[in-house]
Design a protein around this motif. Structure first.
Motif, PDB file in Angstrom:
ATOM      1  N   GLU A 154     -11.269  31.388   7.327  1.00  0.00           N
ATOM      2  CA  GLU A 154     -10.388  32.517   7.614  1.00  0.00           C
ATOM      3  C   GLU A 154     -10.504  33.636   6.582  1.00  0.00           C
ATOM      4  OE1 GLU A 154      -6.335  31.248   7.615  1.00  0.00           O
ATOM      5  OE2 GLU A 154      -6.308  30.713   5.483  1.00  0.00           O
ATOM      6  N   ARG A 155     -10.849  33.322   5.353  1.00  0.00           N
ATOM      7  CA  ARG A 155     -10.935  34.352   4.316  1.00  0.00           C
ATOM      8  C   ARG A 155     -12.183  35.207   4.446  1.00  0.00           C
ATOM      9  NH1 ARG A 155      -9.406  32.519  -1.655  1.00  0.00           N
ATOM     10  NH2 ARG A 155      -9.478  34.778  -1.822  1.00  0.00           N
ATOM     11  N   ASN A 156     -13.260  34.636   4.991  1.00  0.00           N
ATOM     12  CA  ASN A 156     -14.520  35.368   5.103  1.00  0.00           C
ATOM     13  C   ASN A 156     -14.770  35.967   6.483  1.00  0.00           C
ATOM     14  OD1 ASN A 156     -15.641  34.954   2.438  1.00  0.00           O
ATOM     15  ND2 ASN A 156     -16.054  32.836   3.000  1.00  0.00           N
ATOM     16  N   LEU A 157     -14.277  35.301   7.512  1.00  0.00           N
ATOM     17  CA  LEU A 157     -14.729  35.596   8.874  1.00  0.00           C
ATOM     18  C   LEU A 157     -14.383  37.005   9.339  1.00  0.00           C
ATOM     19  CD1 LEU A 157     -16.155  34.532  11.371  1.00  0.00           C
ATOM     20  CD2 LEU A 157     -13.976  33.565  12.138  1.00  0.00           C
ATOM     21  N   ALA A 158     -13.216  37.509   8.998  1.00  0.00           N
ATOM     22  CA  ALA A 158     -12.809  38.837   9.481  1.00  0.00           C
ATOM     23  C   ALA A 158     -13.794  39.913   9.032  1.00  0.00           C
ATOM     24  CB  ALA A 158     -11.402  39.158   8.999  1.00  0.00           C
ATOM     25  N   SER A 159     -14.192  39.872   7.765  1.00  0.00           N
ATOM     26  CA  SER A 159     -15.134  40.872   7.251  1.00  0.00           C
ATOM     27  C   SER A 159     -16.479  40.764   7.941  1.00  0.00           C
ATOM     28  CB  SER A 159     -15.310  40.701   5.737  1.00  0.00           C
ATOM     29  OG  SER A 159     -14.104  40.942   5.051  1.00  0.00           O
ATOM     30  N   CYS A 160     -16.913  39.541   8.206  1.00  0.00           N
ATOM     31  CA  CYS A 160     -18.185  39.315   8.894  1.00  0.00           C
ATOM     32  C   CYS A 160     -18.158  39.920  10.289  1.00  0.00           C
ATOM     33  CB  CYS A 160     -18.467  37.823   8.952  1.00  0.00           C
ATOM     34  SG  CYS A 160     -19.971  37.373   9.851  1.00  0.00           S
ATOM     35  N   GLN A 202     -23.223  39.398  22.714  1.00  0.00           N
ATOM     36  CA  GLN A 202     -22.221  38.361  22.561  1.00  0.00           C
ATOM     37  C   GLN A 202     -22.153  37.917  21.107  1.00  0.00           C
ATOM     38  OE1 GLN A 202     -23.041  34.678  24.676  1.00  0.00           O
ATOM     39  NE2 GLN A 202     -20.853  34.248  24.946  1.00  0.00           N
ATOM     40  N   VAL A 203     -20.941  37.639  20.645  1.00  0.00           N
ATOM     41  CA  VAL A 203     -20.711  37.065  19.324  1.00  0.00           C
ATOM     42  C   VAL A 203     -19.953  35.763  19.523  1.00  0.00           C
ATOM     43  CG1 VAL A 203     -19.657  37.361  17.055  1.00  0.00           C
ATOM     44  CG2 VAL A 203     -20.640  39.343  18.252  1.00  0.00           C
ATOM     45  N   VAL A 204     -20.527  34.672  19.019  1.00  0.00           N
ATOM     46  CA  VAL A 204     -19.956  33.341  19.217  1.00  0.00           C
ATOM     47  C   VAL A 204     -19.663  32.705  17.864  1.00  0.00           C
ATOM     48  CG1 VAL A 204     -20.324  31.051  20.202  1.00  0.00           C
ATOM     49  CG2 VAL A 204     -21.279  33.062  21.338  1.00  0.00           C
ATOM     50  N   VAL A 205     -18.452  32.196  17.704  1.00  0.00           N
ATOM     51  CA  VAL A 205     -18.068  31.441  16.516  1.00  0.00           C
ATOM     52  C   VAL A 205     -18.082  29.965  16.888  1.00  0.00           C
ATOM     53  CG1 VAL A 205     -16.198  30.940  14.904  1.00  0.00           C
ATOM     54  CG2 VAL A 205     -16.706  33.310  15.528  1.00  0.00           C
ATOM     55  N   ILE A 206     -18.876  29.170  16.154  1.00  0.00           N
ATOM     56  CA  ILE A 206     -19.011  27.737  16.428  1.00  0.00           C
ATOM     57  C   ILE A 206     -18.200  26.999  15.367  1.00  0.00           C
ATOM     58  CG2 ILE A 206     -20.629  25.883  16.926  1.00  0.00           C
ATOM     59  CD1 ILE A 206     -22.837  28.142  16.876  1.00  0.00           C
ATOM     60  N   ASP A 207     -17.042  26.516  15.746  1.00  0.00           N
ATOM     61  CA  ASP A 207     -16.074  25.975  14.800  1.00  0.00           C
ATOM     62  C   ASP A 207     -16.113  24.449  14.785  1.00  0.00           C
ATOM     63  OD1 ASP A 207     -14.013  25.883  12.974  1.00  0.00           O
ATOM     64  OD2 ASP A 207     -12.436  26.049  14.490  1.00  0.00           O
ATOM     65  N   SER A 208     -15.888  23.885  13.598  1.00  0.00           N
ATOM     66  CA  SER A 208     -15.851  22.425  13.441  1.00  0.00           C
ATOM     67  C   SER A 208     -14.427  21.975  13.137  1.00  0.00           C
ATOM     68  CB  SER A 208     -16.794  21.982  12.322  1.00  0.00           C
ATOM     69  OG  SER A 208     -18.130  22.292  12.621  1.00  0.00           O
ATOM     70  N   GLY A 209     -13.519  22.259  14.041  1.00  0.00           N
ATOM     71  CA  GLY A 209     -12.153  21.781  13.889  1.00  0.00           C
ATOM     72  C   GLY A 209     -11.432  22.352  12.693  1.00  0.00           C
ATOM     73  N   SER A 210     -11.537  23.645  12.467  1.00  0.00           N
ATOM     74  CA  SER A 210     -10.864  24.276  11.331  1.00  0.00           C
ATOM     75  C   SER A 210      -9.357  24.015  11.376  1.00  0.00           C
ATOM     76  CB  SER A 210     -11.118  25.783  11.329  1.00  0.00           C
ATOM     77  OG  SER A 210     -12.474  26.068  11.046  1.00  0.00           O
ATOM     78  N   THR A 211      -8.792  23.817  10.196  1.00  0.00           N
ATOM     79  CA  THR A 211      -7.350  23.594  10.086  1.00  0.00           C
ATOM     80  C   THR A 211      -6.614  24.838   9.608  1.00  0.00           C
ATOM     81  OG1 THR A 211      -7.675  22.703   7.846  1.00  0.00           O
ATOM     82  CG2 THR A 211      -7.638  21.128   9.674  1.00  0.00           C
ATOM     83  N   ASP A 212      -7.341  25.932   9.401  1.00  0.00           N
ATOM     84  CA  ASP A 212      -6.714  27.198   9.014  1.00  0.00           C
ATOM     85  C   ASP A 212      -6.744  28.149  10.222  1.00  0.00           C
ATOM     86  OD1 ASP A 212      -9.331  28.035   9.191  1.00  0.00           O
ATOM     87  OD2 ASP A 212      -9.541  28.600   7.081  1.00  0.00           O
ATOM     88  N   ALA A 213      -6.690  29.429   9.965  1.00  0.00           N
ATOM     89  CA  ALA A 213      -6.594  30.417  11.051  1.00  0.00           C
ATOM     90  C   ALA A 213      -7.958  30.920  11.527  1.00  0.00           C
ATOM     91  CB  ALA A 213      -5.740  31.598  10.592  1.00  0.00           C
ATOM     92  N   THR A 214      -9.017  30.173  11.280  1.00  0.00           N
ATOM     93  CA  THR A 214     -10.361  30.606  11.658  1.00  0.00           C
ATOM     94  C   THR A 214     -10.454  30.972  13.141  1.00  0.00           C
ATOM     95  OG1 THR A 214     -11.482  29.368   9.899  1.00  0.00           O
ATOM     96  CG2 THR A 214     -12.765  29.878  11.863  1.00  0.00           C
ATOM     97  N   ALA A 215      -9.996  30.092  14.013  1.00  0.00           N
ATOM     98  CA  ALA A 215     -10.099  30.348  15.459  1.00  0.00           C
ATOM     99  C   ALA A 215      -9.311  31.585  15.858  1.00  0.00           C
ATOM    100  CB  ALA A 215      -9.607  29.134  16.238  1.00  0.00           C
TER     101      ALA A 215
END
Length: 288
Positions: A17-23, A34-47
């Protein structure tokens, strides 16, 4: 800019969550279809961050074996575009990089492209040290990351140092992507501790299965020849700090080179420990 139908950008993540917004902000809306985020069950606000910025978010659950996250995505969610670019959440596309990628993909016979990066450490952009490049932009359907059978000996669910196997020619994007991790030094150290364990297990496996090194490129062979010795860390430090200009970054450059040298030394020590454990097991089996 590039026709949006040509490119998919895939970002493998976990608790970013700390890096993704800037990216995602740097990617914008005019580069990729298309932009796809492939998440591994993040427990923060990544999704939530991914959805807020209009990216598709899919979940990946690793079973400890092949395929890992990037190959899994290529096999099970194959992009419909001609090209795919894999970015990490701490990698920021600059306007210059986006322009160069656009120009390159409009007319090229290459199957893939090396990307160039600028490192940041302790909040400072580094001017010296070894140049950072990796192959992360390639044609869909023609390239996969190398297959390494792990069978649960690693906790890395994503291809980290596995190299894409490209059947054709490779170009180079010279403009630099900003590699800037906002999670701090604790994250940096934990990440490289995990990477060092993976590299040691990989080298241990290759020593006992020599045929698996057949696809290695010359620079890979040199790298792994160096880091199988505790002296490899010292060689990296001397080359990075003195020959490649790490000294230009003062104390920050010295610390960065020292950290990286420690990382390579850790790999060598972990590898030696694995070899010793195997010897002990073999001796125990003979004495039984």
């Amino acid at each position: 800019m590039l026709n949006p139908m040509d490119l998919t950008i895939a970002i493998p993540v976990r608790n970013e969550e700390r890096n993704l917004a800037s990216c995602l902000q740097a990617i914008g809306s005019d580069l990729a279809r298309q932009v796809v985020v492939i998440d591994s069950g993040s427990t923060d606000a990544t999704a939530a961050v991914a959805h807020t910025h209009g990216a598709e978010c899919i979940q990946f659950h690793w079973d400890g074996r092949f395929p890992k996250k990037r190959n899994w995505y290529l096999r099970h969610h194959t992009p419909t575009t001609g090209w795919v670019l894999f970015l990490d959440a701490d990698e920021i596309l600059t306007p210059a990089v986006k322009r160069e990628i656009t120009a390159a993909l409009m007319s090229t016979s290459h199957q893939g492209f090396l990307l160039s990066f600028t490192n940041y450490f302790l909040g400072r952009r580094l001017r010296g040290g070894y140049p950072l490049r990796k192959l992360a932009l390639f044609r869909v359907g023609e390239v996969e990351y190398e297959r390494i059978e792990e069978d649960h000996w690693s906790h890395c669910d994503m291809e980290v140092h596995e190299h894409p196997i490209v059947p054709g020619s490779i170009g180079l994007i010279r403009s630099r992507i900003d590699h800037r991790d906002l999670r701090g030094i604790d994250s940096y150290m934990a990440k490289h501790n995990q990477y060092a364990a993976w590299e040691a297990h990989r080298l241990f496996s290759h020593r006992h299965q020599p045929h698996t090194t057949a696809s290695w490129k010359p620079h890979q062979r040199l790298k792994y020849r160096l880091i199988t010795s505790p002296w490899g860390g010292l060689a990296f430090f001397l080359g990075s700090f003195f020959l490649m200009g790490g000294w230009r970054d003062g104390g920050t450059g010295f610390a960065f080179c020292l950290f990286k040298a420690g990382y390579f030394t850790q790999i060598a020590c972990r590898l030696r420990e694995l070899e010793q454990l195997q010897t002990c097991r073999q001796q125990g089996a003979k004495g039984a």
